[in-house]
Design an enzyme around this catalytic site. Structure first.
Site, PDB file in Angstrom:
ATOM      1  N   PRO A  14      -8.297 -88.668  27.845  1.00 30.21           N
ATOM      2  CA  PRO A  14      -8.681 -89.716  28.791  1.00 30.21           C
ATOM      3  C   PRO A  14      -8.102 -91.104  28.479  1.00 30.21           C
ATOM      4  O   PRO A  14      -7.988 -91.488  27.314  1.00 30.21           O
ATOM      5  CB  PRO A  14     -10.211 -89.746  28.688  1.00 30.21           C
ATOM      6  CG  PRO A  14     -10.538 -89.076  27.405  1.00 30.21           C
ATOM      7  CD  PRO A  14      -9.455 -88.064  27.172  1.00 30.21           C
ATOM      8  N   ASN A  15      -7.756 -91.781  29.535  1.00 26.00           N
ATOM      9  CA  ASN A  15      -7.249 -93.164  29.528  1.00 26.00           C
ATOM     10  C   ASN A  15      -5.823 -93.316  29.002  1.00 26.00           C
ATOM     11  O   ASN A  15      -5.274 -94.410  29.010  1.00 26.00           O
ATOM     12  CB  ASN A  15      -8.203 -94.099  28.749  1.00 26.00           C
ATOM     13  CG  ASN A  15      -9.573 -94.118  29.386  1.00 26.00           C
ATOM     14  OD1 ASN A  15      -9.681 -94.334  30.598  1.00 26.00           O
ATOM     15  ND2 ASN A  15     -10.619 -93.874  28.629  1.00 26.00           N
ATOM     16  N   ARG A  22      -2.637-100.633  28.579  1.00 24.92           N
ATOM     17  CA  ARG A  22      -3.946-100.518  27.931  1.00 24.92           C
ATOM     18  C   ARG A  22      -3.878-101.069  26.502  1.00 24.92           C
ATOM     19  O   ARG A  22      -3.168-100.532  25.651  1.00 24.92           O
ATOM     20  CB  ARG A  22      -4.340 -99.042  27.880  1.00 24.92           C
ATOM     21  CG  ARG A  22      -5.616 -98.774  27.136  1.00 24.92           C
ATOM     22  CD  ARG A  22      -5.832 -97.286  26.880  1.00 24.92           C
ATOM     23  NE  ARG A  22      -7.084 -97.076  26.204  1.00 24.92           N
ATOM     24  CZ  ARG A  22      -7.413 -95.977  25.547  1.00 24.92           C
ATOM     25  NH1 ARG A  22      -6.577 -94.961  25.511  1.00 24.92           N
ATOM     26  NH2 ARG A  22      -8.563 -95.877  24.949  1.00 24.92           N
ATOM     27  N   TYR A  27      -2.337 -99.936  21.171  1.00 27.22           N
ATOM     28  CA  TYR A  27      -1.657 -98.688  21.551  1.00 27.22           C
ATOM     29  C   TYR A  27      -0.167 -98.847  21.826  1.00 27.22           C
ATOM     30  O   TYR A  27       0.507 -97.857  22.125  1.00 27.22           O
ATOM     31  CB  TYR A  27      -2.360 -98.076  22.777  1.00 27.22           C
ATOM     32  CG  TYR A  27      -3.801 -97.716  22.499  1.00 27.22           C
ATOM     33  CD1 TYR A  27      -4.117 -96.756  21.545  1.00 27.22           C
ATOM     34  CD2 TYR A  27      -4.851 -98.353  23.165  1.00 27.22           C
ATOM     35  CE1 TYR A  27      -5.438 -96.433  21.264  1.00 27.22           C
ATOM     36  CE2 TYR A  27      -6.174 -98.038  22.899  1.00 27.22           C
ATOM     37  CZ  TYR A  27      -6.458 -97.071  21.948  1.00 27.22           C
ATOM     38  OH  TYR A  27      -7.765 -96.755  21.664  1.00 27.22           O
ATOM     39  N   ASN A  76      -3.758 -85.204  21.782  1.00 34.11           N
ATOM     40  CA  ASN A  76      -4.437 -86.468  21.519  1.00 34.11           C
ATOM     41  C   ASN A  76      -5.704 -86.419  22.374  1.00 34.11           C
ATOM     42  O   ASN A  76      -5.652 -86.713  23.568  1.00 34.11           O
ATOM     43  CB  ASN A  76      -3.557 -87.660  21.897  1.00 34.11           C
ATOM     44  CG  ASN A  76      -4.265 -88.984  21.566  1.00 34.11           C
ATOM     45  OD1 ASN A  76      -5.472 -89.006  21.300  1.00 34.11           O
ATOM     46  ND2 ASN A  76      -3.522 -90.080  21.603  1.00 34.11           N
ATOM     47  N   ALA A  79     -10.769 -90.403  23.421  1.00 41.23           N
ATOM     48  CA  ALA A  79     -12.185 -90.645  23.105  1.00 41.23           C
ATOM     49  C   ALA A  79     -12.951 -89.345  22.817  1.00 41.23           C
ATOM     50  O   ALA A  79     -13.927 -89.348  22.055  1.00 41.23           O
ATOM     51  CB  ALA A  79     -12.842 -91.398  24.248  1.00 41.23           C
ATOM     52  N   GLU A 100      -3.305 -82.734  15.765  1.00 46.28           N
ATOM     53  CA  GLU A 100      -4.058 -83.830  16.413  1.00 46.28           C
ATOM     54  C   GLU A 100      -3.255 -85.118  16.218  1.00 46.28           C
ATOM     55  O   GLU A 100      -2.848 -85.425  15.097  1.00 46.28           O
ATOM     56  CB  GLU A 100      -5.423 -83.919  15.719  1.00 46.28           C
ATOM     57  CG  GLU A 100      -6.300 -85.064  16.187  1.00 46.28           C
ATOM     58  CD  GLU A 100      -7.566 -85.183  15.307  1.00 46.28           C
ATOM     59  OE1 GLU A 100      -7.878 -84.266  14.519  1.00 46.28           O
ATOM     60  OE2 GLU A 100      -8.223 -86.231  15.424  1.00 46.28           O
ATOM     61  N   HIS A 102      -2.960 -89.348  17.080  1.00 47.43           N
ATOM     62  CA  HIS A 102      -3.516 -90.612  17.589  1.00 47.43           C
ATOM     63  C   HIS A 102      -2.465 -91.692  17.444  1.00 47.43           C
ATOM     64  O   HIS A 102      -1.804 -91.785  16.396  1.00 47.43           O
ATOM     65  CB  HIS A 102      -4.775 -91.022  16.817  1.00 47.43           C
ATOM     66  CG  HIS A 102      -5.849 -89.997  16.914  1.00 47.43           C
ATOM     67  ND1 HIS A 102      -6.616 -89.845  18.038  1.00 47.43           N
ATOM     68  CD2 HIS A 102      -6.241 -89.044  16.041  1.00 47.43           C
ATOM     69  CE1 HIS A 102      -7.450 -88.832  17.843  1.00 47.43           C
ATOM     70  NE2 HIS A 102      -7.240 -88.326  16.650  1.00 47.43           N
ATOM     71  N   ARG A 109     -10.262 -98.533  12.321  1.00 49.15           N
ATOM     72  CA  ARG A 109     -10.903 -99.153  13.474  1.00 49.15           C
ATOM     73  C   ARG A 109     -12.428 -99.090  13.367  1.00 49.15           C
ATOM     74  O   ARG A 109     -12.960 -99.040  12.268  1.00 49.15           O
ATOM     75  CB  ARG A 109     -10.359 -98.492  14.753  1.00 49.15           C
ATOM     76  CG  ARG A 109      -8.834 -98.654  14.879  1.00 49.15           C
ATOM     77  CD  ARG A 109      -8.296 -98.085  16.154  1.00 49.15           C
ATOM     78  NE  ARG A 109      -8.881 -98.735  17.313  1.00 49.15           N
ATOM     79  CZ  ARG A 109      -8.818 -98.251  18.553  1.00 49.15           C
ATOM     80  NH1 ARG A 109      -8.166 -97.101  18.771  1.00 49.15           N
ATOM     81  NH2 ARG A 109      -9.356 -98.883  19.559  1.00 49.15           N
TER      82      ARG A 109
HETATM   83  C1  DQA Z   1      -6.799 -92.677  20.403  1.00 53.74           C
HETATM   84  C2  DQA Z   1      -7.933 -93.228  19.530  1.00 53.74           C
HETATM   85  C3  DQA Z   1      -9.286 -92.976  20.165  1.00 53.74           C
HETATM   86  O1  DQA Z   1     -10.332 -93.493  19.354  1.00 53.74           O
HETATM   87  C4  DQA Z   1      -9.359 -93.659  21.524  1.00 53.74           C
HETATM   88  O2  DQA Z   1     -10.590 -93.385  22.154  1.00 53.74           O
HETATM   89  C5  DQA Z   1      -8.210 -93.341  22.399  1.00 53.74           C
HETATM   90  C6  DQA Z   1      -6.875 -93.217  21.826  1.00 53.74           C
HETATM   91  C7  DQA Z   1      -5.404 -93.047  19.847  1.00 53.74           C
HETATM   92  O3  DQA Z   1      -4.439 -92.446  20.313  1.00 53.74           O
HETATM   93  O4  DQA Z   1      -5.277 -93.939  19.012  1.00 53.74           O
HETATM   94  O5  DQA Z   1      -8.351 -93.276  23.618  1.00 53.74           O
HETATM   95  O6  DQA Z   1      -6.902 -91.271  20.416  1.00 53.74           O
END
Ligand code: DQA
Length: 152
Positions: A14-15, A22, A27, A76, A79, A100, A102, A109
């Site tokens: 998501p997002n 963003r 990011y 990835n 959240a 995984e 990120h 963080r």
């Molecule tokens: C994320 C880190 C997560 O905590 C966050 O909610 C994201 C992006 C990252 O790629 O750094 O949406 O997965």
């Protein structure tokens, strides 16, 4: 019997469709489209088939994983990393190696981001290297698949 073609499934949670605009300080400024283009170029250079999806819905991600015919997963979970037993169970259920990824370093963080429900069932975790993390994950997938096909 002829071996099935190696194929990597990349899932963006998501997002991540908002990448580029963003929170660029966290990011980066690269868009998801640009990241995907880079992954496709790398895959084609290595002769690796790739499928890339982005979803904001936990159920869609679970279904995508459950139905996959790919033999490697790069995810990835965004959240959902910190909350989703369902995505964890889906990955464990299909029993294919997963990396995984990120973009940000989740350990640097907020406290709630430090916990991943995915990491302990993943083959590996790449966190904090920005968009390079995806390419490194694909390189690792390629090496892993190459080694496993030499064994079989
Ligand atoms: C994320 C880190 C997560 O905590 C966050 O909610 C994201 C992006 C990252 O790629 O750094 O949406 O997965």
């Amino acid at each position: 019997m002829k071996k099935k073609k190696d194929k990597v499934l990349v899932i963006h949670g998501p997002n991540l469709q908002l990448l580029g605009k963003r929170e660029p300080g966290i990011y980066g400024t690269m868009t998801l489209e640009a990241i995907n283009k880079e992954l496709c170029a790398y895959a084609s250079k290595k002769g690796l088939a790739i499928e890339i999806v982005q979803s904001n819905s936990e159920g869609d991600i679970v279904e995508k994983i459950a139905a996959t015919r790919c033999n490697f997963l790069i995810i990835n979970p965004a959240a959902y990393t910190h909350t989703s037993v369902a995505i964890r169970d889906a990955i464990a259920g299909v029993n294919i190696p997963a990396i995984e990824v990120h973009l940000s370093n989740i350990h640097k963080r907020e406290q709630f981001r430090k916990k991943s429900l995915i990491s302990d069932i993943a083959l590996g975790v790449i966190t904090g290297l920005g968009s390079l993390g995806y390419v490194l994950a694909l390189e690792a997938a390629h090496e892993f698949l190459k080694k496993s096909s030499q064994k079989s």
